[in-house]
Design an enzyme around this catalytic site. Structure first.
Site, short mmCIF file in Angstrom:
data_model
loop_
_atom_site.label_atom_id
_atom_site.label_comp_id
_atom_site.label_asym_id
_atom_site.label_seq_id
_atom_site.Cartn_x
_atom_site.Cartn_y
_atom_site.Cartn_z
N THR A 25 100.58 41.39 49.81
CA THR A 25 101.91 40.80 50.46
C THR A 25 102.92 41.89 51.29
O THR A 25 103.17 42.84 50.58
CB THR A 25 102.52 40.30 49.28
OG1 THR A 25 101.92 39.24 48.59
CG2 THR A 25 104.30 39.92 49.43
N GLN A 102 93.84 34.22 51.23
CA GLN A 102 94.27 33.89 49.88
C GLN A 102 95.36 32.80 49.75
O GLN A 102 96.43 32.92 50.35
CB GLN A 102 94.66 35.15 49.33
CG GLN A 102 94.76 35.18 47.73
CD GLN A 102 95.69 36.20 46.94
OE1 GLN A 102 96.56 36.56 47.51
NE2 GLN A 102 94.76 36.72 45.94
N HIS A 178 94.11 32.30 44.48
CA HIS A 178 94.72 33.32 43.74
C HIS A 178 95.07 32.71 42.43
O HIS A 178 96.04 32.00 42.34
CB HIS A 178 96.06 33.66 44.51
CG HIS A 178 96.57 34.99 44.11
ND1 HIS A 178 96.46 35.52 42.94
CD2 HIS A 178 97.75 35.43 44.39
CE1 HIS A 178 97.21 36.55 42.77
NE2 HIS A 178 97.98 36.53 43.90
N ASN A 181 97.52 37.66 38.56
CA ASN A 181 98.99 38.29 38.53
C ASN A 181 100.18 37.47 38.48
O ASN A 181 101.04 37.80 38.76
CB ASN A 181 99.17 38.71 39.97
CG ASN A 181 97.96 40.11 40.58
OD1 ASN A 181 97.21 40.43 39.48
ND2 ASN A 181 97.77 40.38 41.75
N TYR A 183 100.74 34.27 38.60
CA TYR A 183 101.37 33.22 39.01
C TYR A 183 100.78 31.98 38.58
O TYR A 183 100.28 31.71 37.46
CB TYR A 183 100.78 33.38 40.92
CG TYR A 183 101.39 34.55 41.36
CD1 TYR A 183 103.01 34.63 41.44
CD2 TYR A 183 100.88 35.84 41.81
CE1 TYR A 183 103.53 35.78 41.97
CE2 TYR A 183 101.36 36.74 42.31
CZ TYR A 183 102.64 36.83 42.44
OH TYR A 183 103.46 37.90 42.41
N ARG A 230 90.08 35.06 42.77
CA ARG A 230 90.55 36.15 42.04
C ARG A 230 91.42 36.12 40.79
O ARG A 230 92.06 35.26 40.61
CB ARG A 230 91.75 36.66 43.03
CG ARG A 230 92.13 38.02 42.82
CD ARG A 230 93.08 38.90 43.76
NE ARG A 230 92.88 40.36 43.87
CZ ARG A 230 93.74 41.17 43.93
NH1 ARG A 230 95.09 40.92 44.19
NH2 ARG A 230 93.71 42.27 44.11
N ASN A 238 103.95 40.48 36.69
CA ASN A 238 104.93 39.16 36.76
C ASN A 238 105.07 38.80 35.37
O ASN A 238 105.16 37.43 35.17
CB ASN A 238 104.41 38.27 37.57
CG ASN A 238 104.63 38.64 38.98
OD1 ASN A 238 105.54 39.11 39.53
ND2 ASN A 238 103.43 38.65 39.87
N GLY A 320 93.25 47.99 48.39
CA GLY A 320 94.51 47.41 48.89
C GLY A 320 95.33 48.40 49.54
O GLY A 320 95.28 48.65 50.68
C1 8OZ Z 1 103.56 42.47 45.39
C2 8OZ Z 1 104.56 42.04 45.85
C3 8OZ Z 1 104.67 40.35 45.99
C4 8OZ Z 1 103.90 39.45 45.55
C5 8OZ Z 1 100.35 39.71 43.52
C6 8OZ Z 1 101.12 38.33 45.82
O1 8OZ Z 1 100.69 40.55 42.87
C7 8OZ Z 1 101.16 39.25 44.84
C8 8OZ Z 1 102.60 40.16 45.24
C9 8OZ Z 1 102.23 41.62 44.99
O2 8OZ Z 1 99.15 39.17 43.84
#
Ligand code: 8OZ
Length: 362
Positions: A25, A102, A178, A181, A183, A230, A238, A320
C-alpha cells in the site's frame, strides 16, 4: 533442485523466476481512486524479470466504494479505474513481466470520511477495531462498524466477482484475493473477531463461508488458474486477535478450496512486517492441503529465499519492503549485491520521492 532464478508455471501464468513483488500500500492514487502515471512508472521500474520481479502483486485495491479504508488507495470497480490499470498492465507486459491485482475489502478498518455518504464501515461484527487509519489530514482512529446482515453477503461476493472480471478486462494476468491482515475476510475467519450467530459465524465451516464463496465466485468468473489467495494465519495486524485454533481454521479454509485448483497461495509467516516467530504455526501442514504454487513472505533475506526454494519448502518468495527500495532487487539477488535502505517516511502518500527515485545498480 530449483533455485529462485528458475522459471515456473503457476496455473495459467508463466513466470521467468520465483521472485515476486509483494502487495504494498503506497497511497498515491489520484482522486476517484484512480491509478495514474506515477504508479505506472513505479510498477514499470520493477517489471522486467531479468532485473526486477517475475510477478508483481499490486497494492491492495478496492472491490467497491465501501471497501476503502485509507486515503488514496486505488479501486477496481469502474471503467475509469480499468482504463488507468490497463496502462499499467501494458507497461508491465512490455517489460516482459506478469502482474496480478490484489483485491480487498477492508471491512471495519476504515473511517466514515472514506465511506460513501459518511456511513459506518461494514464488518462481521459491530465491535470497533483498536487502531488508526490514514485519512485526509492525517491519522485517525478507525470508525465503529455496522455488522453486515446475512442477506447482504451475496452482494459482497458479487462485487469480488465483478472486480475480478474488470481486472481481466484491464489486462491483469490474474488476481490475488486479500484474506489477510485483519481486513474483511479475516474479520469473518477469526473467532476473536467474528461474533455472528448466523450461517457466517460460530463453527469453522461457517466462518470460512465468506472466503469459500468469494473464492468460488472469483474462480468461476476468471478461472482458478488465474486466482491466488493471501492468508496470514497468526498475524496480529489491524487488531486481529489470535484465533482459538488457527491450525484447524486455516487448514479447513485451504482444504475446502481444493476443488477450485487455485494458481497460488501466498502466506504471510508470522506478524506482517514484524517477527516471524510471533506464534507457533505449522505452515508445512497447511501447504499439505494445497496443490497450487506456494508463495512465502515476510522478512525474507536473500539466503532465506535461496534456502526456501532449494529445499522445496516454497515455490515462490514475495519480497515487500526490499522491492520498494530496490527496483532492481531481482538483479541484486542474482549478483548478491547490497540492498538500498528503505526510507520509511515516504512509504504512504506523497509523490515520486521514496517511490520512483530509488537508485538501481550502475
Ligand atoms: C500498510 C498500510 C496500509 C495497508 C495490509 C494493505 O497490511 C495493507 C496495508 C499495509 O495488507
Amino acid at each position: 533442485m530449483s533455485t529462485i532464478f528458475d522459471p515456473i508455471r503457476i496455473g495459467r501464468i508463466d513466470l521467468a523466476t520465483r521472485i515476486c513483488m509483494a502487495p504494498l500500500t503506497r497511497n498515491r492514487a489520484s482522486p476517484g481512486q484512480l491509478p495514474n502515471d506515477l504508479m505506472r512508472q513505479y510498477y514499470q521500474q520493477r517489471a522486467n524479470p531479468a532485473t526486477g520481479a517475475a510477478l508483481i502483486i499490486t497494492e491492495a485495491s478496492q472491490i467497491c466504494p465501501e471497501a476503502q479504508g485509507y486515503l488514496d488507495t486505488p479501486g477496481m470497480f469502474n471503467a475509469e479505474q480499468v482504463a488507468g490499470w490497463r496502462r499499467i498492465t501494458e507497461a508491465v507486459h512490455a517489460e516482459g513481466g506478469r502482474i496480478v491485482i490484489q483485491l480487498w475489502h477492508v471491512g471495519r478498518i476504515s473511517h466514515v470520511s472514506l465511506q460513501p455518504n459518511g456511513q459506518a464501515p461494514v464488518s462481521s461484527t459491530a465491535v470497533a477495531a483498536k487502531g488508526k487509519t490514514y485519512i485526509a489530514g492525517g491519522f485517525a482512529d478507525v470508525s465503529a462498524p455496522r455488522a453486515l446482515r446475512s442477506d447482504e453477503l451475496p452482494g459482497i461476493v458479487a462485487q469480488y466477482r465483478q472486480s475480478a472480471l474488470l481486472a481481466i478486462e484491464a489486462g491483469f494476468d490474474g488476481v490475488e484475493v486479500h484474506a489477510a491482515n485483519g481486513y474483511l475476510i479475516e474479520q469473518f475467519l477469526r473467532d476473536s473477531i467474528n461474533d455472528r450467530t448466523d450461517g457466517y459465524g460460530g463453527s469453522i465451516p461457517n466462518r470460512t463461508r465468506l472466503l469459500r464463496e468469494v473464492m468460488s465466485a472469483v474462480a468461476d468468473a476468471i478461472g482458478g488458474d488465474r486466482t491466488g489467495l493471501r492468508l496470514s494465519p497468526v498475524t496480529p495486524a489491524n487488531d486481529a486477535g489470535p484465533d482459538s485454533d488457527p491450525q484447524a481454521l486455516y487448514g479447513h479454509a485451504v482444504a475446502e478450496l481444493a476443488p477450485l485448483k487455485l494458481a497460488f497461495l501466498h502466506v504471510v509467516e508470522g506478524a506482517t512486517g514484524g517477527p516471524r516467530d510471533i506464534a507457533p504455526f505449522d505452515y508445512a501442514a497447511l501447504r499439505a492441503r494445497f496443490t497450487g504454487a506456494w508463495m512465502v513472505n515476510n522478512g525474507y533475506t536473500r539466503q532465506m529465499a535461496l534456502d526456501a526454494v532449494a529445499s522445496g519448502r516454497a515455490d515462490l518468495v514475495a519480497f515487500g519492503k526490499p522491492f520498494i527500495a530496490n527496483p532492481d532487487l531481482g538483479r541484486r539477488l542474482r549478483e548478491d549485491a547490497p540492498w538500498n535502505a528503505l526510507d520509511t517516511k515516504t512509504l504512504y502518500g506523497g509523490g515520486a520521492a521514496g517511490y520512483t527515485d530509488y537508485p538501481v545498480l550502475d
